[in-house]
Design an enzyme around this catalytic site. Structure first.
Site, PDB file in Angstrom:
ATOM      1  N   ASP A 145       0.568  -0.867   0.176  1.00 12.28           N
ATOM      2  CA  ASP A 145       0.195   0.022  -0.092  1.00 12.28           C
ATOM      3  C   ASP A 145       0.556   1.240  -0.026  1.00 12.28           C
ATOM      4  O   ASP A 145       1.588   1.574   1.119  1.00 12.28           O
ATOM      5  CB  ASP A 145      -0.920  -0.004   1.486  1.00 12.28           C
ATOM      6  CG  ASP A 145      -2.311  -1.171   0.872  1.00 12.28           C
ATOM      7  OD1 ASP A 145      -2.580  -0.990  -0.109  1.00 12.28           O
ATOM      8  OD2 ASP A 145      -2.416  -1.505   2.506  1.00 12.28           O
ATOM      9  N   ASP A 188      -9.668  -4.546  -0.798  1.00 14.58           N
ATOM     10  CA  ASP A 188      -8.819  -4.057  -0.030  1.00 14.58           C
ATOM     11  C   ASP A 188      -9.438  -3.282   0.769  1.00 14.58           C
ATOM     12  O   ASP A 188      -9.684  -2.362   0.367  1.00 14.58           O
ATOM     13  CB  ASP A 188      -7.785  -3.420  -0.945  1.00 14.58           C
ATOM     14  CG  ASP A 188      -7.035  -2.852  -0.081  1.00 14.58           C
ATOM     15  OD1 ASP A 188      -6.853  -3.009   0.719  1.00 14.58           O
ATOM     16  OD2 ASP A 188      -6.091  -2.432  -0.770  1.00 14.58           O
TER      17      ASP A 188
END
Ligand code: ZN
Length: 207
Positions: free
Chosen positions: A12, A158
């Site tokens: 991320d 996600d």
């Protein structure tokens, strides 16, 4: 993570601009790349999720750093088609990411060129948030779009994924699942991953 059973490593990347937080850069990806393999030597894909604006310079840096998959938010690139082409011509597979409040419209003209769709089930920028149920409907929509396209496109989700909701995301059509705090905050990583895999096993999902 790999020893505990993870199939992919998801990065991320936050830039303190497109999202309020600041996380990893390409150097970290490059440093970890040699370790991204199982004990038997099989490579583990590095799945880079860019929460950055603009996209292209960092996408190129992550391609150089060993990323296998690079996804970006189409609203963060003024020329999303060009960004997709640049990622693929750098030898990576390309994905588009959709925030909870973002329509799937970018797929109208890009679905024939991408390898992955990532549906955000939280707003990007922080870990540890709760799963937004409306994401399930968006996963269903994305799955239909993939079926209509006839292409082999992964459908990833996600945000807030854990053992007690992963089956719902899978039933909606997701085939790839990102988990952060559900694993990192668990005392036993293998047990946390195993609990999620057991939920998917009951559905016969590949991941
Ligand atoms: Zn992510």
């Amino acid at each position: 993570m790999i020893a505990a059973g993870a199939d992919w490593i998801h990065f991320d990347v936050m830039d303190n601009h497109y999202v309020p937080n600041l996380t990893l850069g390409p150097m970290v990806c490059q440093a970890l790349k040699p370790h991204a393999k199982r004990a038997d030597g099989t490579a583990i894909p590095m799945d880079v999720h860019l929460m950055v604006e603009p996209v292209d310079a960092l996408a190129a840096a992550f391609a150089q750093a060993g990323a296998d998959w690079i996804s970006f938010h189409p609203d963060a690139s003024p020329h999303a088609h060009r960004s997709v082409q640049a990622i693929r011509s750098a030898g990576c597979r390309a994905g588009l990411v959709f925030n909870p409040g973002t329509a799937l419209d970018a797929l109208d003209w890009l679905i024939d060129d991408i390898d992955l769709i990532l549906i955000m089930s939280v707003n990007p920028g922080f870990g540890g948030q709760s799963f937004i149920d409306a994401a399930l409907r968006k996963i269903e929509h994305a799955r239909k779009r993939i079926e209509q396209s006839g292409r082999d496109i992964r459908l990833e989700v996600d945000g807030g994924i854990k053992a007690d909701n992963i089956a719902r995301a899978a039933s909606a059509g997701a085939d790839t699942f990102v988990a952060g705090s559900a694993i990192f905050n668990a005392p036993d990583y293998a047990q946390a991953i195993g609990a999620m895999r057991a939920q998917l096993g009951q559905l016969g999902q590949r991941r």
